[in-house]
Design a protein around this motif. Structure first.
Motif, short mmCIF file in Angstrom:
data_model
loop_
_atom_site.label_atom_id
_atom_site.label_comp_id
_atom_site.label_asym_id
_atom_site.label_seq_id
_atom_site.Cartn_x
_atom_site.Cartn_y
_atom_site.Cartn_z
N VAL A 24 0.93 -1.19 0.04
CA VAL A 24 0.06 0.04 0.00
C VAL A 24 0.84 1.33 -0.19
N THR A 25 1.95 1.16 0.83
CA THR A 25 2.67 2.44 0.88
C THR A 25 4.02 2.31 0.18
N ASN A 26 4.31 1.40 -0.67
CA ASN A 26 5.65 1.03 -1.34
C ASN A 26 6.92 1.24 -0.27
N GLN A 27 6.77 0.95 0.84
CA GLN A 27 7.87 0.97 1.64
C GLN A 27 8.12 -0.45 2.08
N THR A 28 9.30 -0.74 2.63
CA THR A 28 9.61 -1.94 3.38
C THR A 28 9.57 -1.58 4.57
N VAL A 29 8.85 -2.32 5.42
CA VAL A 29 8.47 -2.20 7.09
C VAL A 29 8.92 -3.23 7.67
N GLN A 94 -4.55 -3.05 -4.58
CA GLN A 94 -5.81 -2.77 -5.03
C GLN A 94 -6.82 -3.39 -4.11
N GLU A 95 -6.61 -4.49 -3.60
CA GLU A 95 -7.41 -5.28 -2.68
C GLU A 95 -7.71 -4.50 -1.40
N ALA A 96 -6.33 -3.97 -0.91
CA ALA A 96 -6.56 -3.16 0.31
C ALA A 96 -7.04 -1.90 0.27
N GLU A 97 -7.11 -1.31 -0.85
CA GLU A 97 -7.73 0.03 -1.07
C GLU A 97 -9.12 -0.40 -1.31
N SER A 102 -7.19 -0.99 6.95
CA SER A 102 -6.58 0.10 7.97
C SER A 102 -5.16 -0.53 8.50
N PHE A 103 -4.61 -1.50 7.89
CA PHE A 103 -3.48 -2.18 8.36
C PHE A 103 -2.71 -2.52 7.14
N PRO A 104 -1.25 -2.46 7.22
CA PRO A 104 -0.25 -2.86 6.28
C PRO A 104 -0.68 -4.00 5.83
N TYR A 105 -0.24 -4.21 4.32
CA TYR A 105 -0.58 -5.44 3.58
C TYR A 105 0.70 -5.86 2.89
N LEU A 106 1.45 -6.77 3.58
CA LEU A 106 2.90 -6.82 3.17
C LEU A 106 3.02 -8.31 2.32
N TYR A 107 3.99 -8.13 1.52
CA TYR A 107 4.24 -9.20 0.56
C TYR A 107 5.60 -9.91 0.90
N ASP A 108 5.39 -11.19 1.27
CA ASP A 108 6.47 -12.02 1.65
C ASP A 108 7.10 -12.99 0.34
N GLU A 109 7.83 -12.15 -0.48
CA GLU A 109 8.27 -12.77 -1.62
C GLU A 109 8.96 -13.95 -1.54
N THR A 110 9.82 -14.01 -0.57
CA THR A 110 10.65 -15.42 -0.51
C THR A 110 9.94 -16.52 0.38
N GLN A 111 8.95 -16.31 0.83
CA GLN A 111 7.84 -17.17 1.72
C GLN A 111 8.85 -17.44 3.02
#
Length: 185
Positions: A24-29, A94-97, A102-111
């Motif tokens: 959503v924010t395009n940042q690493t958190v 898109q899904e988050a928006e 109201s929470f971050p939606y993070l992508y775990d690319e490496t699993q």
């Protein structure tokens, strides 16, 4: 869809630290930046799973209610996007928006984070206390697609209410059931 239960991370396990991309924010958190001194809810979800879709609006409602009580919510998608492009980061945003997350939606690319949490399905829920020890892992509630049970979030909210009241969380916890995480081959 393959119905898969939670692996049930042992209670008391420290939350694995992570740094993941927030779609959503395009940042690493990091977990350290997102955690709460009260309770941190980690949810493994995805965009296409009917089990997640079934409870999605209630997740958003409960997250907003408990965020107002100093609880943190974090959603993570660990699915293989090569074989499941509906779960790609742009679609996650898109899904988050669309659903007003109201929470971050993070992508775990490496699993690797899903593996560290012993996550098995979507949805899979974990609650960590202020010290980041696991006090709850399991289901949102007893509702699943087709079982005609009301979506309430009762299992998750009972655990959060116990934490907020300064009580121990009931250790009689039921595994979540959902679609298996789509592991890379």
């Amino acid at each position: 869809m393959a119905e898969t239960p939670s692996n049930m991370l042992p209670l008391g396990t420290k939350a694995p630290n992570f740094k993941l991309f927030d779609t959503v924010t395009n940042q690493t958190v990091s977990l350290d930046a997102l955690k709460s001194e009260t309770a941190t809810v980690i949810m493994f979800i995805c965009n296409h799973c009917p089990y997640v879709k079934h409870i999605q609006h209630k997740i958003v409602e409960i997250a907003k209610k408990y965020q107002a009580k100093a609880c943190s919510f974090v959603a993570i998608n660990s699915n293989d996007i090569k074989n499941y492009p509906a779960d790609s980061p742009d679609k996650m945003k898109q899904e988050a928006e669309k659903n007003h997350y109201s929470f971050p939606y993070l992508y775990d690319e490496t699993q690797e984070i899903a593996k560290a949490f012993m996550a098995a399905c979507t949805p899979d829920f974990y609650i960590f206390d202020g010290g980041l020890s696991c006090v709850y892992r399991g289901r949102f509630d007893e509702a699943t697609p087709g079982n005609n049970k009301l979506v309430t979030g009762k299992d998750l909210t009972d655990a959060l209410d116990a934490i907020l009241a300064g009580k121990n969380v009931n250790e009689d916890q039921k595994p979540s059931v959902g679609c298996n995480i789509k592991w890379k081959k």
